[in-house]
Design a protein around this motif. Structure first.
Motif, mmCIF file in Angstrom:
data_model
loop_
_atom_site.group_PDB
_atom_site.id
_atom_site.type_symbol
_atom_site.label_atom_id
_atom_site.label_comp_id
_atom_site.label_asym_id
_atom_site.label_seq_id
_atom_site.Cartn_x
_atom_site.Cartn_y
_atom_site.Cartn_z
ATOM 1 N N ALA A 1 -44.083 19.659 11.662
ATOM 2 C CA ALA A 1 -43.820 19.083 11.091
ATOM 3 C C ALA A 1 -44.932 18.859 9.238
ATOM 4 C CB ALA A 1 -43.771 17.801 11.940
ATOM 5 N N ASN A 2 -46.300 19.276 9.794
ATOM 6 C CA ASN A 2 -47.182 18.867 9.044
ATOM 7 C C ASN A 2 -46.923 19.874 7.590
ATOM 8 O OD1 ASN A 2 -48.785 16.731 9.996
ATOM 9 N ND2 ASN A 2 -49.915 18.293 11.421
ATOM 10 N N ALA A 3 -46.670 21.272 8.174
ATOM 11 C CA ALA A 3 -46.208 22.259 7.349
ATOM 12 C C ALA A 3 -44.646 21.914 6.395
ATOM 13 C CB ALA A 3 -46.238 23.303 7.802
ATOM 14 N N ALA A 4 -43.442 21.283 6.704
ATOM 15 C CA ALA A 4 -43.320 20.686 6.118
ATOM 16 C C ALA A 4 -42.882 19.916 5.099
ATOM 17 C CB ALA A 4 -41.530 20.109 7.351
ATOM 18 N N ALA A 5 -43.158 19.025 5.691
ATOM 19 C CA ALA A 5 -43.996 18.218 4.407
ATOM 20 C C ALA A 5 -45.414 18.439 3.405
ATOM 21 C CB ALA A 5 -45.049 16.793 5.492
ATOM 22 N N LEU A 6 -45.767 19.006 3.865
ATOM 23 C CA LEU A 6 -46.553 20.292 2.402
ATOM 24 C C LEU A 6 -45.419 20.281 1.700
ATOM 25 C CD1 LEU A 6 -49.617 21.123 1.608
ATOM 26 C CD2 LEU A 6 -49.725 23.104 3.764
ATOM 27 N N GLY A 7 -44.976 21.557 1.875
ATOM 28 C CA GLY A 7 -43.493 21.844 1.706
ATOM 29 C C GLY A 7 -43.278 20.966 0.564
ATOM 30 N N GLU A 8 -42.871 19.896 1.245
ATOM 31 C CA GLU A 8 -41.940 18.888 0.552
ATOM 32 C C GLU A 8 -42.935 18.583 -0.854
ATOM 33 O OE1 GLU A 8 -38.521 17.468 -0.357
ATOM 34 O OE2 GLU A 8 -37.796 18.903 1.378
ATOM 35 N N ALA A 9 -43.588 18.305 -0.374
ATOM 36 C CA ALA A 9 -44.788 17.702 -1.764
ATOM 37 C C ALA A 9 -45.211 18.436 -2.027
ATOM 38 C CB ALA A 9 -45.906 17.366 -0.322
ATOM 39 N N TRP A 10 -45.658 19.897 -2.183
ATOM 40 C CA TRP A 10 -45.703 21.114 -3.030
ATOM 41 C C TRP A 10 -44.490 21.202 -4.200
ATOM 42 C CZ3 TRP A 10 -45.240 27.008 -1.784
ATOM 43 C CH2 TRP A 10 -45.650 27.792 -2.458
ATOM 44 N N LYS A 11 -43.413 21.430 -3.672
ATOM 45 C CA LYS A 11 -42.081 22.112 -4.305
ATOM 46 C C LYS A 11 -40.850 21.131 -4.321
ATOM 47 C CE LYS A 11 -43.292 26.159 -5.393
ATOM 48 N NZ LYS A 11 -43.270 26.543 -7.010
ATOM 49 N N GLY A 12 -40.976 20.282 -3.237
ATOM 50 C CA GLY A 12 -39.887 19.017 -2.356
ATOM 51 C C GLY A 12 -39.747 17.914 -3.358
ATOM 52 N N ALA A 13 -39.353 17.291 -2.413
ATOM 53 C CA ALA A 13 -39.147 15.392 -2.963
ATOM 54 C C ALA A 13 -40.330 14.450 -2.802
ATOM 55 C CB ALA A 13 -37.866 13.982 -1.646
ATOM 56 N N GLY A 14 -41.298 15.125 -2.381
ATOM 57 C CA GLY A 14 -42.745 14.885 -2.664
ATOM 58 C C GLY A 14 -43.246 15.380 -3.875
ATOM 59 N N LYS A 15 -42.779 15.888 -4.260
ATOM 60 C CA LYS A 15 -43.502 16.380 -5.545
ATOM 61 C C LYS A 15 -43.733 15.689 -6.675
ATOM 62 C CE LYS A 15 -43.705 20.761 -8.606
ATOM 63 N NZ LYS A 15 -42.484 21.070 -9.716
ATOM 64 N N GLY A 16 -45.175 15.215 -6.507
ATOM 65 C CA GLY A 16 -46.096 13.907 -7.710
ATOM 66 C C GLY A 16 -46.257 12.470 -7.449
ATOM 67 N N ARG A 17 -46.022 12.517 -5.560
ATOM 68 C CA ARG A 17 -45.998 11.431 -5.234
ATOM 69 C C ARG A 17 -47.783 12.548 -4.405
ATOM 70 N NH1 ARG A 17 -41.720 7.105 -4.096
ATOM 71 N NH2 ARG A 17 -39.504 8.625 -4.930
ATOM 72 N N ARG A 18 -48.300 10.849 -4.003
ATOM 73 C CA ARG A 18 -49.662 11.026 -3.015
ATOM 74 C C ARG A 18 -50.371 10.330 -1.960
ATOM 75 N NH1 ARG A 18 -54.356 13.022 -5.198
ATOM 76 N NH2 ARG A 18 -55.416 12.057 -4.020
ATOM 77 N N SER A 19 -49.068 10.374 -1.198
ATOM 78 C CA SER A 19 -48.902 9.564 -0.134
ATOM 79 C C SER A 19 -47.353 9.750 0.972
ATOM 80 C CB SER A 19 -49.331 7.693 -0.309
ATOM 81 O OG SER A 19 -50.189 8.426 -0.219
ATOM 82 N N ILE A 20 -46.829 10.531 1.259
ATOM 83 C CA ILE A 20 -45.889 10.338 2.157
ATOM 84 C C ILE A 20 -45.718 11.144 3.566
ATOM 85 C CG2 ILE A 20 -45.101 12.089 -0.166
ATOM 86 C CD1 ILE A 20 -44.798 14.522 1.289
ATOM 87 N N MET B 1 -49.778 27.407 3.266
ATOM 88 C CA MET B 1 -51.044 26.925 4.184
ATOM 89 C C MET B 1 -52.149 29.072 4.751
ATOM 90 S SD MET B 1 -50.366 25.580 7.849
ATOM 91 C CE MET B 1 -48.340 26.560 8.366
ATOM 92 N N ALA B 2 -50.794 30.237 4.504
ATOM 93 C CA ALA B 2 -51.453 30.874 4.195
ATOM 94 C C ALA B 2 -51.746 31.683 2.484
ATOM 95 C CB ALA B 2 -50.229 32.445 4.426
ATOM 96 N N GLY B 3 -50.551 30.848 1.542
ATOM 97 C CA GLY B 3 -51.974 31.394 0.644
ATOM 98 C C GLY B 3 -52.194 30.001 -0.039
ATOM 99 N N GLY B 4 -52.487 29.005 0.294
ATOM 100 C CA GLY B 4 -53.850 28.301 -0.268
ATOM 101 C C GLY B 4 -53.119 27.779 -1.400
ATOM 102 N N PHE B 5 -52.003 26.946 -1.814
ATOM 103 C CA PHE B 5 -50.991 26.684 -2.555
ATOM 104 C C PHE B 5 -51.518 25.316 -2.723
ATOM 105 C CE2 PHE B 5 -48.120 30.767 -2.296
ATOM 106 C CZ PHE B 5 -49.590 31.312 -3.510
ATOM 107 N N GLY B 6 -50.611 24.294 -3.584
ATOM 108 C CA GLY B 6 -50.650 22.804 -3.044
ATOM 109 C C GLY B 6 -51.741 22.240 -2.426
ATOM 110 N N ASN B 7 -52.602 22.729 -2.130
ATOM 111 C CA ASN B 7 -54.560 22.253 -1.263
ATOM 112 C C ASN B 7 -53.596 22.481 0.044
ATOM 113 O OD1 ASN B 7 -56.591 21.181 -0.996
ATOM 114 N ND2 ASN B 7 -56.008 18.885 -0.598
ATOM 115 N N GLY B 8 -53.379 23.609 0.610
ATOM 116 C CA GLY B 8 -52.907 24.010 1.920
ATOM 117 C C GLY B 8 -52.979 24.109 2.547
#
Length: 326
Positions: free
Chosen positions: A115-134, A313-320
């Motif tokens: 779930a943390n990984a999915a949150a990171l994905g949504e924060a990076w490329k999805g519905a949470g993009k541009g938000r700091r608290s999701i 996580m593996a690539g260090g993207f989006g503060n992964g």
């Protein structure tokens, strides 16, 4: 870096989703294999590694071409990649990062809560993009959540931060959750829980007509949501129970972390606005303290959120790497 490759993997209770990404974080290909949970899930990592190595051979990739493999696991994961417990897979304590790295002939493996990984994905490329608290809530075989506040993943001192699926929200539950507790949110609000609630209602009202009876033991959460949209009374009642407890769970979570948005992902989220509107109604009812509340939306990446976050996580993207405490 573009010639390098990254794998993102999302291990679920029924299937393992795998994505191949380029070095810039673009998804090139995705596929899935069944999750073999027999014998305590002892073959899960070996099956995943075999599928990944086969794809590398198909693509002509060597170990030096792969930056790393990120993996989301449905359970408690320590910062060093050790899985403390993953009840939906049958795992106890397991050095998943070390074991997978060995199976992959030294390719670095990075393990985090799914779930943390999915949150990171949504924060990076999805519905949470541009938000700091999701808060990303995954409604699949179980119920998990990934919490990102002020740009930082909240995992807690013992790796259980965000385990809102194991909040006790129903006091009269007699059947145990997979965690050993009773009345956990995931017992009602997951795909598995939704089917169980429908079966309980069908049993309690044997004379009630419902299209759900035609599915027998093959009844799924999607069947229930689809029937509810068509006005099936038992299906509607099931969805009302589920969204009421989900709304309560979100309200309890909001009182602690107060996010900008709740993002609903996982298979059940395919119900779309039918799910979000009813959940938001109960969420507002259970959190009257302020008129300012988080939005409730569906995940933009759908079932791919986990593989995107794992790749981050593996690539260090989006503060992964924040998910790993690194």
């Amino acid at each position: 870096m573009d010639h390098k490759r990254i794998f993102g993997m999302d291990i679920g209770g029924t299937e393992i989703k795998i994505g191949l990404f380029d070095g810039e974080g673009n998804l090139l290909e995705k596929w899935s294999i069944p999750t073999d949970r027999t014998d305590g899930g002892c073959r899960i990592l070996a099956d995943a590694a075999a599928s990944l190595l086969a794809k590398m051979r198909e693509r002509g990739l060597g170990s030096s071409d792969v930056i790393g493999v990120g993996v989301g696991v449905p359970g408690v994961v320590l910062p060093d990649g050790t899985v403390e417990r993953a009840v939906n897979l049958g795992w106890g304590r397991l050095d998943a990062a070390g074991e997978l790295t060995e199976l992959l002939d030294g390719i670095p493996a990075f393990i985090g809560n799914d779930a943390n990984a999915a949150a990171l994905g949504e924060a990076w490329k999805g519905a949470g993009k541009g938000r700091r608290s999701i808060v990303l809530v995954t409604l699949g075989t179980g119920l998990g959540a990934g919490v990102i506040i002020d740009g930082k993943m909240i995992t807690g001192a013992h790796g259980v931060g965000g385990e809102i699926g194991h909040m006790r929200v129903r006091d009269d539950e007699k059947e145990p959750c997979t965690c050993g507790g009773y009345g956990c949110s995931q017992q009602i609000c997951s795909a598995t829980g939704l089917v169980r609630e429908a079966e309980r209602l069908l049993s309690a009202e044997p004379e009630a007509e419902s299209v759900l009876r035609t599915f027998g033991s093959g009844l799924t959460a999607r069947d229930i949501a689809d029937a509810a949209k068509e006005g099936d009374r038992i299906a509607e009642k099931t969805m009302d129970i589920m969204t009421r407890y989900l709304g309560r769970t979100l309200a309890l979570t909001a009182m602690v972390v107060d996010p900008e948005v709740f993002i609903l992902g996982g298979g059940v989220s395919a119900a779309g606005s039918y799910l979000t509107e009813r959940t938001e109604k109960y969420y507002k009812e259970y959190s009257p303290i302020s008129e300012y509340r988080a939005d409730v939306v569906t995940a933009r990446l759908g079932n791919d959120a986990g593989i995107y976050g794992a790749a981050a996580m593996a690539g260090g993207f989006g503060n992964g790497r924040t998910i790993l405490g690194k």
